[in-house]
Design a protein around this motif. Structure first.
Motif, short mmCIF file in Angstrom:
data_model
loop_
_atom_site.label_atom_id
_atom_site.label_comp_id
_atom_site.label_asym_id
_atom_site.label_seq_id
_atom_site.Cartn_x
_atom_site.Cartn_y
_atom_site.Cartn_z
N PRO A 196 0.80 -1.23 0.00
CA PRO A 196 0.00 0.00 0.00
C PRO A 196 0.83 1.28 0.00
O PRO A 196 0.43 2.28 -0.59
CB PRO A 196 -0.83 -0.12 1.28
N TYR A 197 2.01 1.25 0.66
CA TYR A 197 2.87 2.43 0.65
C TYR A 197 3.32 2.79 -0.76
O TYR A 197 3.42 3.96 -1.12
CB TYR A 197 4.15 2.19 1.49
N HIS A 198 3.61 1.76 -1.54
CA HIS A 198 4.14 1.98 -2.88
C HIS A 198 3.04 2.25 -3.91
O HIS A 198 3.28 2.94 -4.91
CB HIS A 198 4.96 0.76 -3.30
N VAL A 199 1.86 1.72 -3.66
CA VAL A 199 0.74 1.92 -4.58
C VAL A 199 0.19 3.34 -4.50
O VAL A 199 -0.18 3.94 -5.51
CB VAL A 199 -0.38 0.89 -4.29
N TYR A 200 0.19 3.89 -3.29
CA TYR A 200 -0.44 5.20 -3.06
C TYR A 200 0.01 6.26 -4.07
O TYR A 200 -0.84 6.92 -4.69
CB TYR A 200 -0.19 5.68 -1.63
N PRO A 201 1.33 6.49 -4.27
CA PRO A 201 1.72 7.59 -5.18
C PRO A 201 1.44 7.32 -6.65
O PRO A 201 1.60 8.22 -7.48
CB PRO A 201 3.23 7.74 -4.92
N PHE A 202 1.01 6.11 -6.99
CA PHE A 202 0.59 5.85 -8.37
C PHE A 202 -0.90 6.16 -8.55
O PHE A 202 -1.38 6.27 -9.68
CB PHE A 202 0.86 4.39 -8.75
N LEU A 203 -1.60 6.33 -7.43
CA LEU A 203 -3.04 6.62 -7.48
C LEU A 203 -3.36 8.07 -7.13
O LEU A 203 -4.32 8.64 -7.66
CB LEU A 203 -3.79 5.70 -6.51
N PHE A 204 -2.55 8.66 -6.25
CA PHE A 204 -2.85 9.99 -5.73
C PHE A 204 -1.61 10.88 -5.77
O PHE A 204 -0.50 10.41 -5.57
CB PHE A 204 -3.35 9.90 -4.27
N PRO A 205 -1.80 12.19 -6.02
CA PRO A 205 -0.66 13.12 -6.01
C PRO A 205 -0.01 13.17 -4.63
O PRO A 205 -0.70 13.15 -3.60
CB PRO A 205 -1.30 14.46 -6.36
N LEU A 206 1.31 13.23 -4.62
CA LEU A 206 2.04 13.28 -3.35
C LEU A 206 3.38 13.97 -3.59
O LEU A 206 4.09 13.67 -4.54
CB LEU A 206 2.26 11.86 -2.83
N HIS A 207 3.71 14.89 -2.71
CA HIS A 207 4.98 15.62 -2.80
C HIS A 207 6.14 14.67 -2.52
O HIS A 207 6.08 13.83 -1.62
CB HIS A 207 4.97 16.77 -1.78
N LYS A 208 7.20 14.78 -3.29
CA LYS A 208 8.30 13.82 -3.21
C LYS A 208 8.97 13.82 -1.84
O LYS A 208 9.29 12.75 -1.30
CB LYS A 208 9.32 14.11 -4.30
N VAL A 209 9.21 14.99 -1.28
CA VAL A 209 9.85 15.04 0.05
C VAL A 209 8.91 14.48 1.10
O VAL A 209 9.34 13.77 2.03
CB VAL A 209 10.28 16.48 0.39
N THR A 210 7.61 14.76 0.95
CA THR A 210 6.63 14.21 1.87
C THR A 210 6.63 12.69 1.81
O THR A 210 6.57 12.01 2.84
CB THR A 210 5.22 14.75 1.54
N TYR A 211 6.70 12.15 0.61
CA TYR A 211 6.72 10.70 0.43
C TYR A 211 7.96 10.09 1.09
O TYR A 211 7.87 9.06 1.77
CB TYR A 211 6.69 10.37 -1.06
N LEU A 212 9.09 10.72 0.91
CA LEU A 212 10.31 10.23 1.53
C LEU A 212 10.20 10.25 3.05
O LEU A 212 10.59 9.28 3.74
CB LEU A 212 11.50 11.08 1.08
N GLY A 213 9.64 11.34 3.59
CA GLY A 213 9.44 11.43 5.04
C GLY A 213 8.48 10.37 5.55
O GLY A 213 8.70 9.75 6.61
N LEU A 214 7.39 10.13 4.79
CA LEU A 214 6.42 9.11 5.18
C LEU A 214 7.03 7.72 5.11
O LEU A 214 6.72 6.86 5.94
CB LEU A 214 5.18 9.19 4.29
N TYR A 215 7.90 7.50 4.14
CA TYR A 215 8.56 6.19 4.01
C TYR A 215 9.41 5.91 5.25
O TYR A 215 9.43 4.78 5.77
CB TYR A 215 9.42 6.18 2.75
N ILE A 216 10.13 6.92 5.72
CA ILE A 216 10.93 6.76 6.95
C ILE A 216 10.00 6.55 8.14
O ILE A 216 10.23 5.68 8.99
CB ILE A 216 11.84 7.98 7.16
N PHE A 217 8.92 7.34 8.19
CA PHE A 217 7.98 7.25 9.30
C PHE A 217 7.38 5.85 9.43
O PHE A 217 7.30 5.30 10.54
CB PHE A 217 6.85 8.27 9.12
N VAL A 218 6.94 5.25 8.31
CA VAL A 218 6.28 3.95 8.40
C VAL A 218 7.27 2.87 8.87
O VAL A 218 6.86 1.92 9.57
CB VAL A 218 5.62 3.54 7.07
N ASN A 219 8.54 3.01 8.52
CA ASN A 219 9.53 2.06 9.02
C ASN A 219 9.74 2.22 10.52
O ASN A 219 9.84 1.23 11.26
CB ASN A 219 10.86 2.24 8.28
N VAL A 220 9.79 3.46 10.99
CA VAL A 220 9.94 3.71 12.42
C VAL A 220 8.70 3.25 13.17
O VAL A 220 8.79 2.66 14.26
CB VAL A 220 10.23 5.20 12.68
N TRP A 221 7.52 3.50 12.59
CA TRP A 221 6.28 3.07 13.25
C TRP A 221 6.23 1.55 13.38
O TRP A 221 5.82 1.01 14.42
CB TRP A 221 5.06 3.56 12.47
#
Length: 275
Positions: A179-204
């Protein structure tokens, strides 16, 4: 991921690693670079935040619990380190599609029709979308057709440590990250935001395995924290969610954590000491 790739090319790969005649935009070079960067990045996130959580948050008293396995920490780390390269193979394919411009990731805030509010709303929608996706994928992995082959290895750890967070069978690990990887193919997302969210989900993911069951009282039945996920490992059919309890409540799989009711792993250890 193209931001990371561009930075790696500019500061390391182009001047020091690849031959001067190998263009940065050549597909084979991008795939090779992404594979190395993804593996090193995933390993660094896992070991850095897992180690910090293990030494500064995880309650080492839990290692005295009867269901804590012999040499468990080293076994968790070994399993995760073996799995991460295999998980990265399909992950790199999706990162490659992002780099080649097939996603809806954008560079500048001005590129969003909603500006900063769009960035904020995309963060919320990312969390709710991925929480929904992971819930149903995770629940599906508990089906008898898939559980023994793919998900059971993660349930070997009944009393998990932060290092259990990435100790998945490769198919299991990739499916729950999808789902993390599918999201930006379906919905607009800022690149830096995506990178931050990617780190966040790993920490979570590390945090819900850290054995720290403290959650603000008002959020105890809203946030899916370590107490909820501990009961998932112990009792199997409950609390499949990632961040929130919403889908567990909708799907009838919510269980109030035993730790909030005086019946959790710490309470069990206290009773053992009192005998």
């Amino acid at each position: 991921m193209d931001l990371v790739l561009e930075a790696a090319d500019r500061h390391l790969l182009t001047p020091y690693v690849y031959p001067a005649g190998w263009p940065e935009g050549e597909p084979c070079r991008q795939l090779l670079s992404l594979f190395v960067i993804t593996n090193l990045g995933a390993l660094a996130l896992y070991l850095l935040f897992g180690t910090l959580s293990y030494y500064f948050i995880f309650d080492h008293e839990l290692k005295k619990h009867p269901q804590f396995l012999e040499n468990q920490v080293s076994r968790e780390i070994a399993y995760a380190v073996r799995s991460l390269p295999w998980i990265s193979v399909p992950t790199v394919a999706l990162f490659f599609a992002e780099v080649r411009g097939y996603s809806k990731l954008y560079d500048n805030i001005e590129d969003s029709p909603y500006g900063w509010s769009g960035v904020f709303l995309s963060m919320l929608s990312f969390l709710f979308f991925t929480d929904m996706g992971i819930y149903w994928i995770h629940r599906g992995l508990h089906h008898k057709l898939f559980y023994k082959r793919f998900h059971k290895p993660h349930h070997l750890w009944k009393i998990a440590t932060p290092f259990a967070s990435h100790a998945f069978h490769p198919v299991d690990g990739f499916m729950q990250s999808l789902p993390y990887h599918v999201y930006p193919f379906l919905f607009p997302l800022h690149k830096v935001t995506y990178l931050g969210l990617y780190i966040f989900v790993n920490v979570w993911t590390i945090s819900i395995h850290d054995g720290d069951y403290r959650v603000p009282r008002l959020l105890r039945h809203v946030i899916n924290g370590s107490a909820h996920h501990t009961d998932h490992h112990l009792y199997f059919d409950y609390n499949y969610g990632q961040y929130f309890t919403l889908w567990d409540k909708i799907g009838g799989s919510y269980k109030s954590p035993t730790s909030f009711e005086g019946k959790g792993p710490h309470d069990y250890l206290r009773k053992l000491r009192e005998k």
